[in-house]
Design a protein around this motif. Structure first.
Motif: not given
Length: 289
Positions: A52, A25, A58, A75-78
């Motif tokens: 994304i 990432k 990332f 977008h919980p990955e941010a």
């Protein structure tokens, strides 16, 4: 538009960054985003989401709490940062998107100023266009012209040129879009993407490329935010500002066409179609320009 080159599907396919077996990432390019505000929090969601979907592995988001909450809900990955914290110590990123939906937020303005002073690659839109263009025109920004992409629409181009001392009105830009995009590129020492039904991308050496016409349904609120996110993902992935801007515009237009099917669309509809367009681009053989 006779003095421009055409940027086609084969050009996008040629430059699009594709991860390899040994990428992670971080190596794929970390993208920082300064977007949204209490008044326009949706811009943050659109920029983050399109980045994304365009391949950013990332994303670090800098902005007010309301926008952070909306981004995380979708977008919980941010990864979130408060503007005050980022202003004191910039998160490490390969490139930034700055300005979409930013309005009267001194802490965000300070972060944008720090990014510009640090000479980091960036996509510059909306609320950041005038201050960044002024800083670059005065020699305060270290980034080279192929690392900075300004993305105005016609009215923003007029406002930015006027802020740099050029007596320009909207009719002038309508009459000569390429010439005025070149004027801003030269004045701000940056690559310029002038949005419109036929988007053009101009470099400081005067080289200009045009993109195929987009569906008129793409003229909708938030459309520019989705474009900025795609371009930011590509800039963080190692593309030059010109290739990032042109490739992002091509994918943006095709995503809108796919989402529309001949009818109305929203900016979120466009963002949702980005992965399908990229998959077709990379997997299928040569197709329409």
């Amino acid at each position: 538009m006779n003095d421009t080159l055409e940027f086609s599907r084969s050009d996008v396919r040629r430059v699009w960054p594709v991860p390899g077996a040994h990428d992670d990432k971080y190596s794929r390019g970390v993208l920082g985003i300064v977007a949204g505000s209490e008044a326009y929090p949706g811009a943050a969601v659109l920029v983050v989401g399109s980045a994304i979907r365009a391949g950013s592995a990332f994303v670090r988001y800098v902005g007010p709490r309301r926008a952070q909450d909306l981004v995380l809900a979708r977008h919980p990955e941010a990864v979130m940062y408060a503007s005050t914290d980022a202003g004191e110590s910039l998160p490490r990123c390969q490139a930034w998107v700055v300005g979409p939906g930013v309005a009267d937020h001194p802490d965000q303005d300070a972060v944008i100023g720090s990014i510009a002073e640090a000479g980091l690659p960036m996509v510059v839109d909306a609320g950041a266009l005038v201050p960044v263009a002024r800083a670059r025109a005065s020699g305060q920004c270290a980034a080279t012209s192929d690392q900075v992409l300004l993305t105005p629409h016609a009215n923003e181009l007029v406002a930015t040129l006027r802020a740099l001392g050029h007596d320009v009105v909207a009719a002038d830009v309508t009459q000569d879009r390429v010439g005025h995009a070149r004027l801003l590129a030269e004045a701000a020492k940056a690559t310029v993407l002038l949005k419109g039904s036929r988007t053009i991308v101009v470099q400081t050496d005067g080289v200009a490329v045009s993109l195929p016409a987009a569906t008129p349904w793409l003229a909708t609120a938030g459309s520019g935010d989705t474009l900025a996110g795609i371009a930011g993902a590509l800039l963080a992935g190692g593309l030059s500002a010109a290739d990032a801007g042109a490739s992002a515009s091509w994918v943006h237009a095709r995503a809108a066409e796919l989402a529309s099917g001949g009818g109305p669309i929203s900016a979120l509809d466009v963002a949702d179609m980005i992965p399908a367009v990229i998959t077709a681009l990379l997997v299928d053989g040569p197709g329409r320009g």
